[in-house]
Design an enzyme around this catalytic site. Structure first.
Site, short mmCIF file in Angstrom:
data_model
loop_
_atom_site.label_atom_id
_atom_site.label_comp_id
_atom_site.label_asym_id
_atom_site.label_seq_id
_atom_site.Cartn_x
_atom_site.Cartn_y
_atom_site.Cartn_z
N SER A 189 0.87 -1.19 0.00
CA SER A 189 0.00 0.00 0.00
C SER A 189 0.90 1.22 0.00
CB SER A 189 -0.86 0.02 1.27
OG SER A 189 -1.47 1.27 1.45
N TYR A 202 -1.65 -1.00 10.49
CA TYR A 202 -1.78 -1.43 9.09
C TYR A 202 -0.52 -1.07 8.30
CZ TYR A 202 -3.77 -1.26 4.30
OH TYR A 202 -4.03 -1.42 2.96
P1 NAD Z 1 -11.73 -5.63 -0.10
O1 NAD Z 1 -12.43 -5.47 1.19
O2 NAD Z 1 -12.55 -5.80 -1.31
O3 NAD Z 1 -10.71 -6.85 -0.05
C1 NAD Z 1 -10.10 -7.29 1.11
C2 NAD Z 1 -10.36 -8.78 1.19
O4 NAD Z 1 -9.54 -9.34 2.21
C3 NAD Z 1 -11.78 -9.13 1.58
O5 NAD Z 1 -12.62 -9.24 0.46
C4 NAD Z 1 -11.60 -10.47 2.28
O6 NAD Z 1 -11.94 -11.54 1.40
C5 NAD Z 1 -10.12 -10.54 2.56
N1 NAD Z 1 -9.87 -10.82 3.98
C6 NAD Z 1 -9.91 -9.98 5.03
N2 NAD Z 1 -9.67 -10.65 6.17
C7 NAD Z 1 -9.49 -11.95 5.83
C8 NAD Z 1 -9.23 -13.13 6.54
N3 NAD Z 1 -9.08 -13.13 7.87
N4 NAD Z 1 -9.14 -14.30 5.85
C9 NAD Z 1 -9.31 -14.34 4.49
N5 NAD Z 1 -9.54 -13.24 3.76
C10 NAD Z 1 -9.64 -12.06 4.42
O7 NAD Z 1 -10.78 -4.36 -0.24
P2 NAD Z 1 -9.54 -4.06 -1.21
O8 NAD Z 1 -9.29 -2.63 -1.04
O9 NAD Z 1 -9.73 -4.63 -2.53
O10 NAD Z 1 -8.35 -4.80 -0.46
C11 NAD Z 1 -7.46 -5.68 -1.10
C12 NAD Z 1 -6.04 -5.40 -0.66
O11 NAD Z 1 -5.64 -4.14 -1.14
C13 NAD Z 1 -5.83 -5.38 0.85
O12 NAD Z 1 -4.64 -6.08 1.16
C14 NAD Z 1 -5.65 -3.92 1.13
O13 NAD Z 1 -4.84 -3.69 2.26
C15 NAD Z 1 -4.96 -3.45 -0.14
N6 NAD Z 1 -5.04 -2.01 -0.37
C16 NAD Z 1 -6.25 -1.41 -0.54
C17 NAD Z 1 -6.29 -0.05 -0.75
C18 NAD Z 1 -7.59 0.70 -0.95
O14 NAD Z 1 -7.57 1.92 -0.90
N7 NAD Z 1 -8.69 0.04 -1.16
C19 NAD Z 1 -5.09 0.69 -0.77
C20 NAD Z 1 -3.90 0.04 -0.59
C21 NAD Z 1 -3.88 -1.32 -0.40
#
Ligand code: NAD
Ligand code: MG
Length: 296
Positions: A189, A202
């Protein structure tokens, strides 16, 4: 539908803040995002770049993982998607789009904080798809705090297990199945490089993921396996309304140089690039996709 491939003003291509206030319970669902996010359902076109590959994608039900699942499926890969059991509806919907070009899609719910499940997830993937070439780790949690008074050991332990331990557990289980040419992709991230005060726990995990990527790339180079990461800026996914308060949602993405959040489809091609042989001389790198905001 936004044409993904037509040149256009990147700052206006997708919705900009202010957004309607909205909150969701963890882990959130794509069906309550307002406006709905674009994961490439109508726009992503494959061109055979992952033909015949077999991929395991964690967090594959929603957000970034959903966009990656759709792209990988349309690029010709068979995919296994992991997510939490309560996300079954999101996962089934994603499977519909990921499989619409003929790809096999296997759904394997389960908790990444459980060590034994991580090994099981790999074995179930191999059994269902007949092998494993691409290990794509996108699943993660993002608890927020307002100060050090909020620090909670149990929350932090679980966060480390989901965001960091699972990289070790999955890679350890996957190693014997991965052949030269395989690719491992992590999800860091912008927070791993430029942390916000309310996301300190985080941010530590996301800095760790980028470092893990650099170290593991060297460890696995002699096996012909590449390890790279993606560092997203603000993206319009269920993680946000299920983790951050409304005042941040209303202005979500305003801090990016583009003045708007990214849509998950704007990340698909980065994961496809790192998964494909187009990036055969690239390993240990984390590519930032941040809407123009510097990461250091
Ligand atoms: P999202 O909520 O769609 O995806 C996160 C997913 O993590 C969930 O759908 C879930 O299936 C999974 N998850 C959470 N806890 C879990 C557990 N205990 N066991 C199994 N699966 C689990 O949101 P997203 O933004 O698409 O997130 C995906 C990745 O991107 C994450 O690692 C997040 O940190 C990273 N990210 C997101 C952003 C943003 O702004 N959305 C920015 C930087 C990084
Ligand atoms: Mg989800």
């Amino acid at each position: 539908m936004v044409d993904l491939y037509e040149p256009q003003d990147v700052t206006k291509k997708y919705p900009q803040p202010p957004f309607k206030p909205q909150q969701q319970p963890v882990p959130g669902t794509i069906f309550q995002m307002d406006p709905p996010a674009d994961h490439g359902e109508e726009s992503y076109k494959g061109s055979g770049r992952l033909a015949g590959r077999k991929a395991l994608i964690t967090g594959g039900d929603s957000g970034i993982g959903r966009a990656v699942a759709i792209a990988f499926g349309r690029e010709g890969a068979d995919v296994a998607l992991n997510y939490l059991p309560e996300e079954q509806k999101d996962a089934e919907d994603t499977a519909k789009y990921a499989g619409d070009g003929g790809a096999k899609v296997e759904l394997i719910p389960g908790d990444l904080a459980d060590e034994a499940f991580n090994a099981e997830l790999v074995e179930k993937t191999v059994a269902a798809l007949g092998g494993l070439d691409l290990l794509v780790m996108i699943g993660g949690r993002m608890p927020t705090v307002s100060g050090i008074e909020d620090f909670d050991t149990e929350v932090f332990d679980n966060l480390l297990k989901v965001n960091v331990h699972s990289l070790f557990w999955l890679t350890k289980a996957a190693k014997r199945h991965l052949k030269p040419g395989a690719s491992i992709i992590t999800t860091s991230s912008i927070q791993g490089f430029v942390p916000s005060p309310t996301l300190v726990e985080y941010a530590v995990t996301k800095a760790g993921i980028a470092n893990w990527t650099r170290a593991m790339a060297q460890q696995l180079a002699e096996d012909g396996i590449r390890v790279n990461g993606v560092a997203p800026g603000p993206f319009w996914t269920p993680l946000q309304p299920s983790s951050v308060p409304n005042e941040k949602i209303e202005e979500f993405g305003a801090e990016a140089a583009y003045g708007r959040p990214g849509q998950p489809v704007e990340l698909s091609s980065t994961y496809v690039y790192l998964a494909s042989q187009d990036s055969s001389y690239t390993s240990g790198e984390t590519i930032a996709v941040t809407g123009g905001t510097p990461t250091h």
